[in-house]
Design a protein around this motif. Structure first.
Motif, PDB file in Angstrom:
ATOM      1  N   LEU A  33      -1.300 -73.185   9.003  1.00 23.61           N
ATOM      2  CA  LEU A  33      -1.891 -74.110  10.063  1.00 23.61           C
ATOM      3  C   LEU A  33      -0.793 -75.187  10.567  1.00 23.61           C
ATOM      4  O   LEU A  33      -0.452 -75.684  11.452  1.00 23.61           O
ATOM      5  N   GLU A  34      -0.445 -75.882   9.227  1.00 25.98           N
ATOM      6  CA  GLU A  34       0.640 -76.851   9.409  1.00 25.98           C
ATOM      7  C   GLU A  34       1.856 -76.502   9.867  1.00 25.98           C
ATOM      8  O   GLU A  34       2.369 -77.220  10.709  1.00 25.98           O
ATOM      9  N   PHE A  35       2.540 -75.311   9.672  1.00 28.97           N
ATOM     10  CA  PHE A  35       3.735 -74.524  10.216  1.00 28.97           C
ATOM     11  C   PHE A  35       3.598 -74.460  11.860  1.00 28.97           C
ATOM     12  O   PHE A  35       4.519 -75.060  12.622  1.00 28.97           O
ATOM     13  N   LEU A  36       2.309 -73.908  12.166  1.00 26.87           N
ATOM     14  CA  LEU A  36       2.193 -73.681  13.673  1.00 26.87           C
ATOM     15  C   LEU A  36       2.033 -75.162  14.476  1.00 26.87           C
ATOM     16  O   LEU A  36       2.467 -75.192  15.471  1.00 26.87           O
ATOM     17  N   LEU A  91      -6.746 -68.939   8.982  1.00 26.14           N
ATOM     18  CA  LEU A  91      -5.257 -69.292   8.542  1.00 26.14           C
ATOM     19  C   LEU A  91      -5.236 -70.131   7.425  1.00 26.14           C
ATOM     20  O   LEU A  91      -5.968 -70.842   7.004  1.00 26.14           O
ATOM     21  N   ALA A  92      -4.049 -69.625   6.447  1.00 27.88           N
ATOM     22  CA  ALA A  92      -3.980 -70.702   5.236  1.00 27.88           C
ATOM     23  C   ALA A  92      -3.601 -71.886   5.791  1.00 27.88           C
ATOM     24  O   ALA A  92      -2.991 -72.136   6.880  1.00 27.88           O
ATOM     25  N   GLU A 128       3.149 -78.043  13.324  1.00 25.14           N
ATOM     26  CA  GLU A 128       4.309 -78.741  13.542  1.00 25.14           C
ATOM     27  C   GLU A 128       5.506 -77.949  14.542  1.00 25.14           C
ATOM     28  O   GLU A 128       6.411 -78.645  14.992  1.00 25.14           O
ATOM     29  N   ASN A 129       5.756 -76.640  14.775  1.00 24.30           N
ATOM     30  CA  ASN A 129       6.420 -76.024  15.439  1.00 24.30           C
ATOM     31  C   ASN A 129       6.226 -75.468  16.789  1.00 24.30           C
ATOM     32  O   ASN A 129       7.133 -75.001  17.422  1.00 24.30           O
ATOM     33  N   LEU A 130       4.879 -75.277  16.901  1.00 25.18           N
ATOM     34  CA  LEU A 130       4.845 -74.965  18.437  1.00 25.18           C
ATOM     35  C   LEU A 130       5.153 -75.830  19.478  1.00 25.18           C
ATOM     36  O   LEU A 130       4.808 -77.191  19.152  1.00 25.18           O
ATOM     37  N   THR A 131       5.386 -75.511  20.625  1.00 26.03           N
ATOM     38  CA  THR A 131       5.986 -76.630  21.611  1.00 26.03           C
ATOM     39  C   THR A 131       4.482 -76.919  22.574  1.00 26.03           C
ATOM     40  O   THR A 131       4.640 -77.869  23.218  1.00 26.03           O
ATOM     41  N   GLU A 132       3.279 -76.058  22.484  1.00 26.86           N
ATOM     42  CA  GLU A 132       2.404 -76.193  23.199  1.00 26.86           C
ATOM     43  C   GLU A 132       1.595 -77.307  22.706  1.00 26.86           C
ATOM     44  O   GLU A 132       1.961 -77.970  21.253  1.00 26.86           O
ATOM     45  N   ASN A 133       0.420 -77.942  23.180  1.00 26.11           N
ATOM     46  CA  ASN A 133      -0.310 -79.023  22.874  1.00 26.11           C
ATOM     47  C   ASN A 133      -1.233 -78.372  21.595  1.00 26.11           C
ATOM     48  O   ASN A 133      -1.737 -77.401  21.855  1.00 26.11           O
ATOM     49  N   THR A 134      -1.150 -78.846  20.364  1.00 24.90           N
ATOM     50  CA  THR A 134      -1.804 -78.128  19.300  1.00 24.90           C
ATOM     51  C   THR A 134      -2.481 -79.237  18.495  1.00 24.90           C
ATOM     52  O   THR A 134      -1.917 -80.599  18.568  1.00 24.90           O
ATOM     53  N   GLU A 135      -3.647 -79.148  17.597  1.00 24.26           N
ATOM     54  CA  GLU A 135      -4.112 -80.025  16.887  1.00 24.26           C
ATOM     55  C   GLU A 135      -4.870 -79.088  15.634  1.00 24.26           C
ATOM     56  O   GLU A 135      -5.426 -78.141  15.944  1.00 24.26           O
ATOM     57  N   ILE A 136      -4.983 -79.648  14.597  1.00 22.48           N
ATOM     58  CA  ILE A 136      -5.838 -79.128  13.424  1.00 22.48           C
ATOM     59  C   ILE A 136      -7.295 -79.560  13.443  1.00 22.48           C
ATOM     60  O   ILE A 136      -7.323 -80.846  13.412  1.00 22.48           O
ATOM     61  N   ALA A 137      -8.232 -78.908  13.610  1.00 19.03           N
ATOM     62  CA  ALA A 137      -9.551 -79.268  13.515  1.00 19.03           C
ATOM     63  C   ALA A 137     -10.264 -78.570  12.581  1.00 19.03           C
ATOM     64  O   ALA A 137     -10.620 -77.295  12.743  1.00 19.03           O
ATOM     65  N   GLY A 138     -10.462 -79.409  11.221  1.00 15.06           N
ATOM     66  CA  GLY A 138     -11.139 -78.472  10.229  1.00 15.06           C
ATOM     67  C   GLY A 138     -10.067 -77.159   9.615  1.00 15.06           C
ATOM     68  O   GLY A 138      -9.046 -77.610   9.358  1.00 15.06           O
ATOM     69  N   SER A 170       4.130 -63.131  15.254  1.00 15.57           N
ATOM     70  CA  SER A 170       5.367 -63.044  15.210  1.00 15.57           C
ATOM     71  C   SER A 170       6.230 -64.226  14.921  1.00 15.57           C
ATOM     72  O   SER A 170       7.112 -64.485  14.272  1.00 15.57           O
ATOM     73  N   PHE A 171       5.442 -65.342  15.470  1.00  8.83           N
ATOM     74  CA  PHE A 171       6.238 -66.957  15.270  1.00  8.83           C
ATOM     75  C   PHE A 171       5.862 -67.198  13.487  1.00  8.83           C
ATOM     76  O   PHE A 171       6.836 -67.751  12.981  1.00  8.83           O
ATOM     77  N   LEU A 172       5.037 -66.772  12.957  1.00  5.84           N
ATOM     78  CA  LEU A 172       4.575 -66.902  11.536  1.00  5.84           C
ATOM     79  C   LEU A 172       5.594 -66.158  10.734  1.00  5.84           C
ATOM     80  O   LEU A 172       5.828 -66.583   9.729  1.00  5.84           O
ATOM     81  N   GLU A 173       6.176 -65.036  11.071  1.00  5.64           N
ATOM     82  CA  GLU A 173       7.340 -64.354  10.604  1.00  5.64           C
ATOM     83  C   GLU A 173       8.430 -64.985  10.208  1.00  5.64           C
ATOM     84  O   GLU A 173       9.216 -65.032   9.180  1.00  5.64           O
ATOM     85  N   ASP A 174       8.712 -66.223  10.872  1.00  9.94           N
ATOM     86  CA  ASP A 174       9.777 -67.159  10.808  1.00  9.94           C
ATOM     87  C   ASP A 174       9.543 -68.102   9.875  1.00  9.94           C
ATOM     88  O   ASP A 174      10.447 -69.048   9.777  1.00  9.94           O
ATOM     89  N   MET A 175       8.332 -68.199   9.277  1.00  5.34           N
ATOM     90  CA  MET A 175       7.865 -69.016   8.357  1.00  5.34           C
ATOM     91  C   MET A 175       8.679 -69.155   7.058  1.00  5.34           C
ATOM     92  O   MET A 175       9.085 -68.128   6.502  1.00  5.34           O
TER      93      MET A 175
END
Length: 90
Positions: free
Chosen positions: A28-31, A23-24, A33-43, A85-90
């Protein structure tokens, strides 16, 4: 985008952990910040951890126990379609 299940478990906590790569930075940042699941960016990867109730846990069926690789592949594809599909809303 590439989605891989990197961990899962059933017991006191039913969970599936997905690692999303390819992902760009803005995706990465959009997902994250906007997903309701537990997320984290690792590298360069996004880690998504989903918790499930017993009856919704995807690997609980008898068929899943015999065809686990097929079930894992299906879950990875379903997550990739959802994220696309979620990224289409970006």
């Amino acid at each position: 985008m590439d989605v891989n299940i990197t961990d899962y478990g059933q017991g006191e906590r039913n969970f599936v952990e997905y690692t999303v790569s390819g992902l760009a930075v803005n995706q990465l940042e959009f997902l994250n910040e906007n997903l309701t699941e537990n997320t984290e960016i690792a590298g360069d990867n996004l880690i998504i951890t989903m918790d499930f109730d017993d009856e919704l846990y995807p690997f609980q069926s008898e068929v899943a126990k015999f065809r686990l690789e097929d079930f894992i592949s299906r879950e990875e594809i379903e997550m990739m379609v959802f994220l696309s599909s979620f990224l289409e809303d970006m």
